[in-house]
Design a protein around this motif. Sequence first.
Motif, PDB file in Angstrom:
ATOM      1  N   UNK A 151       0.833  -1.205   0.000  1.00  0.00           N
ATOM      2  CA  UNK A 151       0.000   0.000   0.000  1.00  0.00           C
ATOM      3  C   UNK A 151       0.860   1.244   0.000  1.00  0.00           C
ATOM      4  N   UNK A 152       0.459   2.238  -0.777  1.00  0.00           N
ATOM      5  CA  UNK A 152       1.133   3.538  -0.804  1.00  0.00           C
ATOM      6  C   UNK A 152       0.094   4.619  -0.502  1.00  0.00           C
ATOM      7  N   UNK A 153       0.479   5.568   0.346  1.00  0.00           N
ATOM      8  CA  UNK A 153      -0.348   6.753   0.596  1.00  0.00           C
ATOM      9  C   UNK A 153       0.447   7.981   0.169  1.00  0.00           C
ATOM     10  N   UNK A 154      -0.157   8.789  -0.693  1.00  0.00           N
ATOM     11  CA  UNK A 154       0.440  10.052  -1.128  1.00  0.00           C
ATOM     12  C   UNK A 154      -0.264  11.211  -0.438  1.00  0.00           C
ATOM     13  N   UNK A 155       0.490  12.266  -0.174  1.00  0.00           N
ATOM     14  CA  UNK A 155      -0.069  13.517   0.348  1.00  0.00           C
ATOM     15  C   UNK A 155      -0.005  14.561  -0.754  1.00  0.00           C
ATOM     16  N   UNK A 156      -1.079  15.325  -0.899  1.00  0.00           N
ATOM     17  CA  UNK A 156      -1.163  16.333  -1.958  1.00  0.00           C
ATOM     18  C   UNK A 156      -1.372  17.734  -1.387  1.00  0.00           C
ATOM     19  N   UNK A 157      -1.088  17.892  -0.116  1.00  0.00           N
ATOM     20  CA  UNK A 157      -1.319  19.171   0.548  1.00  0.00           C
ATOM     21  C   UNK A 157      -0.263  20.189   0.151  1.00  0.00           C
ATOM     22  N   UNK A 158      -0.725  21.354  -0.238  1.00  0.00           N
ATOM     23  CA  UNK A 158       0.135  22.486  -0.522  1.00  0.00           C
ATOM     24  C   UNK A 158      -0.021  23.511   0.603  1.00  0.00           C
ATOM     25  N   UNK A 159       0.989  24.355   0.829  1.00  0.00           N
ATOM     26  CA  UNK A 159       0.876  25.353   1.891  1.00  0.00           C
ATOM     27  C   UNK A 159      -0.401  26.176   1.745  1.00  0.00           C
ATOM     28  N   UNK A 160      -1.157  26.268   2.825  1.00  0.00           N
ATOM     29  CA  UNK A 160      -2.388  27.046   2.815  1.00  0.00           C
ATOM     30  C   UNK A 160      -3.601  26.299   2.308  1.00  0.00           C
ATOM     31  N   UNK A 161      -3.412  25.071   1.825  1.00  0.00           N
ATOM     32  CA  UNK A 161      -4.528  24.285   1.312  1.00  0.00           C
ATOM     33  C   UNK A 161      -4.962  23.240   2.341  1.00  0.00           C
ATOM     34  N   UNK A 162      -6.189  22.774   2.193  1.00  0.00           N
ATOM     35  CA  UNK A 162      -6.677  21.717   3.064  1.00  0.00           C
ATOM     36  C   UNK A 162      -5.971  20.411   2.728  1.00  0.00           C
ATOM     37  N   UNK A 163      -5.784  19.531   3.710  1.00  0.00           N
ATOM     38  CA  UNK A 163      -5.105  18.253   3.443  1.00  0.00           C
ATOM     39  C   UNK A 163      -5.897  17.382   2.457  1.00  0.00           C
ATOM     40  N   UNK A 164      -5.184  16.680   1.612  1.00  0.00           N
ATOM     41  CA  UNK A 164      -5.769  15.667   0.750  1.00  0.00           C
ATOM     42  C   UNK A 164      -4.749  14.557   0.586  1.00  0.00           C
ATOM     43  N   UNK A 165      -5.204  13.337   0.801  1.00  0.00           N
ATOM     44  CA  UNK A 165      -4.341  12.172   0.681  1.00  0.00           C
ATOM     45  C   UNK A 165      -5.001  11.182  -0.281  1.00  0.00           C
ATOM     46  N   UNK A 166      -4.171  10.408  -0.958  1.00  0.00           N
ATOM     47  CA  UNK A 166      -4.692   9.348  -1.820  1.00  0.00           C
ATOM     48  C   UNK A 166      -4.018   8.035  -1.456  1.00  0.00           C
ATOM     49  N   UNK A 167      -4.800   6.966  -1.488  1.00  0.00           N
ATOM     50  CA  UNK A 167      -4.314   5.642  -1.098  1.00  0.00           C
ATOM     51  C   UNK A 167      -4.425   4.687  -2.280  1.00  0.00           C
ATOM     52  N   UNK A 168      -3.404   3.834  -2.431  1.00  0.00           N
ATOM     53  CA  UNK A 168      -3.310   2.865  -3.516  1.00  0.00           C
ATOM     54  C   UNK A 168      -3.051   1.500  -2.882  1.00  0.00           C
ATOM     55  N   UNK A 169      -4.054   0.643  -2.873  1.00  0.00           N
ATOM     56  CA  UNK A 169      -3.935  -0.660  -2.239  1.00  0.00           C
ATOM     57  C   UNK A 169      -3.938  -1.792  -3.238  1.00  0.00           C
ATOM     58  N   UNK A 170      -3.409  -2.945  -2.798  1.00  0.00           N
ATOM     59  CA  UNK A 170      -3.340  -4.184  -3.595  1.00  0.00           C
ATOM     60  C   UNK A 170      -2.279  -4.087  -4.695  1.00  0.00           C
ATOM     61  N   UNK A 171      -1.174  -3.422  -4.364  1.00  0.00           N
ATOM     62  CA  UNK A 171      -0.066  -3.291  -5.311  1.00  0.00           C
ATOM     63  C   UNK A 171       0.838  -4.525  -5.254  1.00  0.00           C
ATOM     64  N   UNK A 172       1.837  -4.537  -6.123  1.00  0.00           N
ATOM     65  CA  UNK A 172       2.872  -5.573  -6.056  1.00  0.00           C
ATOM     66  C   UNK A 172       3.905  -5.182  -5.001  1.00  0.00           C
ATOM     67  N   UNK A 173       4.600  -6.163  -4.474  1.00  0.00           N
ATOM     68  CA  UNK A 173       5.658  -5.859  -3.502  1.00  0.00           C
ATOM     69  C   UNK A 173       6.772  -5.041  -4.141  1.00  0.00           C
ATOM     70  N   UNK A 174       7.003  -5.258  -5.427  1.00  0.00           N
ATOM     71  CA  UNK A 174       8.027  -4.467  -6.117  1.00  0.00           C
ATOM     72  C   UNK A 174       7.702  -2.973  -6.098  1.00  0.00           C
ATOM     73  N   UNK A 175       6.418  -2.645  -5.977  1.00  0.00           N
ATOM     74  CA  UNK A 175       6.010  -1.240  -5.989  1.00  0.00           C
ATOM     75  C   UNK A 175       6.579  -0.464  -4.811  1.00  0.00           C
ATOM     76  N   UNK A 176       6.924  -1.162  -3.726  1.00  0.00           N
ATOM     77  CA  UNK A 176       7.438  -0.484  -2.535  1.00  0.00           C
ATOM     78  C   UNK A 176       8.943  -0.284  -2.573  1.00  0.00           C
ATOM     79  N   UNK A 177       9.607  -0.937  -3.518  1.00  0.00           N
ATOM     80  CA  UNK A 177      11.062  -0.822  -3.602  1.00  0.00           C
ATOM     81  C   UNK A 177      11.481   0.601  -3.952  1.00  0.00           C
TER      82      UNK A 177
END
Length: 213
Positions: free
Chosen positions: A114-140
Amino acid sequence: MVLPVNFQRDPFVVLDFTERNNDLPGLDLTDTARFTEYVFGQLRRSGAIVGVGGYNENRVIYRRSAHFNQTGEPRCIHLGIDLWAEAGTPVFAPLDGFVHSFQDNNHFGDYGPTIILAHQQPGEKPLYSLYGHLSRLSLNGLREGMPVKAGQQIGEIGPYPENGDWPPHLHFQLMTDLLGHHGDFPGVCSLSERERYLAICPDPNRLLGIPGL
């Protein structure tokens, strides 16, 4: 775009995993090979290149795993959108951001890598995106804080069993509050928690743009 699919042009099929689907009672969902054949059989019969699983859907398929039944009330409300496609399909970041966290949630029925990305810019509200069921190679090679550009490949859909033992697909979810989670976040909630979680997990289709969803 999170997969190499143009939903305005490419054929897709919506897969229903609620109690309305009369195929499910006769399908052993704990047998991932059979479950996979069912999912991709639906794609072949529809001439689709990807299957779509809905946001805020009350599903019965989570009964296959104790992971969703660890408390008194089972979890059944889907908080993201599923994109069912072949293992190895590349996964892309839809927005600029950075790697918040990642881990292998290695339990039957869980997210797997699983990977979680953050897309928050200074002064903006938080936004995160999650990507589940990936390959193990994706974490390398990942590290927390690593910058990511919109359109950059961040991983690939994983095969079972390393993807949490599911038919290959991407679980894509948006969150405005991680509630202290790191490398993981609930992708399914109980009926009593539905309002609370939907308030912080907006509809991912605002980024995917899937017609009619």
